[in-house]
Design a protein around this motif. Structure first.
Motif, PDB file in Angstrom:
ATOM      1  N   GLY A 147      34.310  38.121  28.192  1.00  0.00           N
ATOM      2  CA  GLY A 147      32.926  38.297  27.742  1.00  0.00           C
ATOM      3  C   GLY A 147      32.241  36.957  27.620  1.00  0.00           C
ATOM      4  O   GLY A 147      32.242  36.159  28.548  1.00  0.00           O
ATOM      5  N   GLY A 148      31.680  36.707  26.443  1.00  0.00           N
ATOM      6  CA  GLY A 148      30.959  35.453  26.231  1.00  0.00           C
ATOM      7  C   GLY A 148      31.756  34.443  25.425  1.00  0.00           C
ATOM      8  O   GLY A 148      31.198  33.442  24.984  1.00  0.00           O
ATOM      9  N   ALA A 149      33.035  34.694  25.226  1.00  0.00           N
ATOM     10  CA  ALA A 149      33.845  33.779  24.403  1.00  0.00           C
ATOM     11  C   ALA A 149      34.016  32.436  25.111  1.00  0.00           C
ATOM     12  O   ALA A 149      34.028  32.362  26.335  1.00  0.00           O
ATOM     13  CB  ALA A 149      35.213  34.403  24.123  1.00  0.00           C
ATOM     14  N   GLY A 150      34.169  31.417  24.329  1.00  0.00           N
ATOM     15  CA  GLY A 150      34.329  30.083  24.896  1.00  0.00           C
ATOM     16  C   GLY A 150      35.740  29.870  25.412  1.00  0.00           C
ATOM     17  O   GLY A 150      36.724  30.282  24.781  1.00  0.00           O
ATOM     18  N   TYR A 151      35.864  29.278  26.575  1.00  0.00           N
ATOM     19  CA  TYR A 151      37.176  29.009  27.161  1.00  0.00           C
ATOM     20  C   TYR A 151      37.029  27.973  28.256  1.00  0.00           C
ATOM     21  O   TYR A 151      35.920  27.614  28.648  1.00  0.00           O
ATOM     22  CB  TYR A 151      37.785  30.274  27.766  1.00  0.00           C
ATOM     23  N   TYR A 152      38.166  27.514  28.752  1.00  0.00           N
ATOM     24  CA  TYR A 152      38.170  26.666  29.950  1.00  0.00           C
ATOM     25  C   TYR A 152      39.382  27.033  30.768  1.00  0.00           C
ATOM     26  O   TYR A 152      40.383  27.566  30.248  1.00  0.00           O
ATOM     27  CB  TYR A 152      38.179  25.178  29.597  1.00  0.00           C
ATOM     28  N   ILE A 153      39.334  26.779  32.054  1.00  0.00           N
ATOM     29  CA  ILE A 153      40.426  27.078  32.982  1.00  0.00           C
ATOM     30  C   ILE A 153      41.357  25.863  33.007  1.00  0.00           C
ATOM     31  O   ILE A 153      40.961  24.794  33.440  1.00  0.00           O
ATOM     32  CB  ILE A 153      39.914  27.366  34.400  1.00  0.00           C
ATOM     33  N   SER A 154      42.564  26.074  32.535  1.00  0.00           N
ATOM     34  CA  SER A 154      43.515  24.956  32.493  1.00  0.00           C
ATOM     35  C   SER A 154      44.384  24.929  33.743  1.00  0.00           C
ATOM     36  O   SER A 154      44.905  23.878  34.117  1.00  0.00           O
ATOM     37  CB  SER A 154      44.415  25.071  31.253  1.00  0.00           C
ATOM     38  N   ARG A 155      44.490  26.080  34.377  1.00  0.00           N
ATOM     39  CA  ARG A 155      45.377  26.149  35.538  1.00  0.00           C
ATOM     40  C   ARG A 155      45.060  27.403  36.311  1.00  0.00           C
ATOM     41  O   ARG A 155      44.645  28.416  35.730  1.00  0.00           O
ATOM     42  CB  ARG A 155      46.844  26.179  35.055  1.00  0.00           C
ATOM     43  N   SER A 156      45.247  27.358  37.628  1.00  0.00           N
ATOM     44  CA  SER A 156      44.962  28.534  38.432  1.00  0.00           C
ATOM     45  C   SER A 156      46.146  28.788  39.365  1.00  0.00           C
ATOM     46  O   SER A 156      47.270  28.315  39.132  1.00  0.00           O
ATOM     47  CB  SER A 156      43.654  28.347  39.215  1.00  0.00           C
ATOM     48  N   VAL A 157      45.901  29.547  40.439  1.00  0.00           N
ATOM     49  CA  VAL A 157      46.996  29.971  41.330  1.00  0.00           C
ATOM     50  C   VAL A 157      47.528  28.768  42.101  1.00  0.00           C
ATOM     51  O   VAL A 157      46.764  27.988  42.659  1.00  0.00           O
ATOM     52  CB  VAL A 157      46.503  31.054  42.306  1.00  0.00           C
ATOM     53  N   GLY A 158      48.840  28.699  42.130  1.00  0.00           N
ATOM     54  CA  GLY A 158      49.474  27.626  42.897  1.00  0.00           C
ATOM     55  C   GLY A 158      50.710  27.125  42.206  1.00  0.00           C
ATOM     56  O   GLY A 158      50.835  27.235  40.983  1.00  0.00           O
ATOM     57  N   SER A 159      51.664  26.633  43.064  1.00  0.00           N
ATOM     58  CA  SER A 159      52.897  26.056  42.524  1.00  0.00           C
ATOM     59  C   SER A 159      53.651  27.086  41.707  1.00  0.00           C
ATOM     60  O   SER A 159      54.145  26.809  40.590  1.00  0.00           O
ATOM     61  CB  SER A 159      52.606  24.816  41.668  1.00  0.00           C
ATOM     62  N   GLY A 160      53.738  28.315  42.246  1.00  0.00           N
ATOM     63  CA  GLY A 160      54.492  29.351  41.566  1.00  0.00           C
ATOM     64  C   GLY A 160      53.728  30.010  40.435  1.00  0.00           C
ATOM     65  O   GLY A 160      54.170  30.975  39.828  1.00  0.00           O
ATOM     66  N   HIS A 161      52.519  29.561  40.147  1.00  0.00           N
ATOM     67  CA  HIS A 161      51.695  30.207  39.113  1.00  0.00           C
ATOM     68  C   HIS A 161      50.771  31.202  39.814  1.00  0.00           C
ATOM     69  O   HIS A 161      50.018  30.833  40.708  1.00  0.00           O
ATOM     70  CB  HIS A 161      50.864  29.157  38.355  1.00  0.00           C
ATOM     71  N   GLU A 162      50.860  32.465  39.426  1.00  0.00           N
ATOM     72  CA  GLU A 162      50.187  33.517  40.181  1.00  0.00           C
ATOM     73  C   GLU A 162      48.881  33.968  39.566  1.00  0.00           C
ATOM     74  O   GLU A 162      48.379  35.031  39.926  1.00  0.00           O
ATOM     75  CB  GLU A 162      51.146  34.707  40.315  1.00  0.00           C
ATOM     76  N   GLY A 163      48.358  33.213  38.648  1.00  0.00           N
ATOM     77  CA  GLY A 163      47.086  33.611  38.038  1.00  0.00           C
ATOM     78  C   GLY A 163      46.313  32.415  37.533  1.00  0.00           C
ATOM     79  O   GLY A 163      46.609  31.272  37.840  1.00  0.00           O
ATOM     80  N   SER A 164      45.276  32.717  36.738  1.00  0.00           N
ATOM     81  CA  SER A 164      44.443  31.672  36.141  1.00  0.00           C
ATOM     82  C   SER A 164      44.636  31.716  34.636  1.00  0.00           C
ATOM     83  O   SER A 164      44.662  32.802  34.038  1.00  0.00           O
ATOM     84  CB  SER A 164      42.966  31.901  36.482  1.00  0.00           C
ATOM     85  N   ASP A 165      44.726  30.525  34.036  1.00  0.00           N
ATOM     86  CA  ASP A 165      44.870  30.428  32.590  1.00  0.00           C
ATOM     87  C   ASP A 165      43.524  30.092  31.965  1.00  0.00           C
ATOM     88  O   ASP A 165      42.960  29.040  32.208  1.00  0.00           O
ATOM     89  CB  ASP A 165      45.897  29.341  32.230  1.00  0.00           C
ATOM     90  N   MET A 166      43.027  31.036  31.155  1.00  0.00           N
ATOM     91  CA  MET A 166      41.741  30.850  30.468  1.00  0.00           C
ATOM     92  C   MET A 166      42.057  30.515  29.022  1.00  0.00           C
ATOM     93  O   MET A 166      42.345  31.406  28.210  1.00  0.00           O
ATOM     94  CB  MET A 166      40.889  32.123  30.571  1.00  0.00           C
ATOM     95  N   VAL A 167      41.994  29.220  28.701  1.00  0.00           N
ATOM     96  CA  VAL A 167      42.324  28.754  27.363  1.00  0.00           C
ATOM     97  C   VAL A 167      41.105  28.932  26.469  1.00  0.00           C
ATOM     98  O   VAL A 167      40.043  28.362  26.738  1.00  0.00           O
ATOM     99  CB  VAL A 167      42.767  27.276  27.391  1.00  0.00           C
TER     100      VAL A 167
END
Ligand code: ZN
Length: 267
Positions: A147-167
């Motif tokens: 929604g409108g909550a505050g966050y930032y993307i710390s990591r996304s797809v790649g290097s065995g990571h299959e998603g995005s991290d919304m901190v």
């Protein structure tokens, strides 16, 4: 001609003249007085028709007397006549303008509807523009799961990571809700799902699926098989599983293939 005969002729002529003239004088007793009276009578009677300028000025200077109108009065009358003409012209112009206005009003519906249509068209287009997020949602568009909550993307797809991290800015359990990015059916709902911890996955029925990991403990709102609508709250951001901070680990698959949520979802 002899002188005597010439004199006789003159007498005869004079007698003829007198014979004609004398009967006229004979009608009056004193030709001299009669002549004066006749002259006076004529002057007196003619005075009714031929008044002196003094009589005109004193007796006949009235607005109702045509013969008494002066040049000023005539010019005034002429001005009044011209004013009347102008008034009639103005009235005619007003009537013409009124007729033209009425004609426009009558023509307004015909001209107004095409003119109003372009004006209403943007408005109508703008009106759906606001519910647009909901309308495309049913067609396959996505919404931000935070929604409108505050966050930032710390990591996304790649290097065995299959998603995005919304901190999330908030690092407390049960403070940031998670919303279904699109309507669908819950295909995964568990407290411990691999390294994802408390996790929910949704099949959107259009070849796409989304997965929400690391949710707060016990915050899942739906079980497997449940139908969710877009924007429905399904849990809270947490740090369960293999996580070191409160964040939403979100995965997107299209026909089973991993796709980077960043650039495909509005995050
Ligand atoms: Zn992650």
């Amino acid at each position: 001609m002899t002188p005597a005969r010439g004199l006789g002729t003159m007498v005869a002529v004079c007698a003829l003249v007198a014979g004609v003239a004398i009967p006229a004088y004979a009608a009056t007793q004193t030709p001299a007085a009669n002549a004066e009276a006749s002259t006076w009578d004529e002057a007196s009677s003619e005075s009714q028709a031929f008044s002196s300028s003094g009589d005109l000025a004193s007796a006949d200077l009235t607005s109702t007397s045509y013969s008494a109108r002066t040049a000023d009065e005539i010019s005034q009358i002429d001005a009044e006549r011209k004013a009347l003409v102008r008034a009639k012209e103005q009235q005619a112009q007003q009537e013409e303008a009124a007729a033209a206005q009425q004609a426009q009003q009558q023509a307004a519906p015909a001209q107004g509807s095409p003119a109003a249509a372009p004006q209403e068209a943007p408005a109508a287009a703008a009106a759906p523009a606001e519910p647009a997020p909901a309308a495309p949602a049913a067609n396959g568009s996505w919404i931000n799961p935070l929604g409108g909550a505050g966050y930032y993307i710390s990591r996304s797809v790649g290097s065995g990571h299959e998603g995005s991290d919304m901190v999330t800015t908030s690092q407390a359990d049960y403070t940031v809700p998670i919303y279904a990015a699109k309507a669908g059916t819950v295909i995964t709902s568990g407290e411990v799902v691999g390294g994802w911890g408390n996790t929910i996955a949704i099949d959107h029925g259009d070849g796409t699926t989304t997965l929400y990991g690391h949710m707060s403990p016990g915050s899942r709102q739906v079980e497997v098989g449940a139908t969710v609508t877009q924007g429905q709250m399904i849990g809270y951001v947490g740090s369960t599983g293999r996580s070191t901070a409160h964040h939403l680990h979100i995965e997107l698959r299209i026909n089973g293939a991993i796709v980077d949520p960043v650039g495909n979802l509005p995050i």
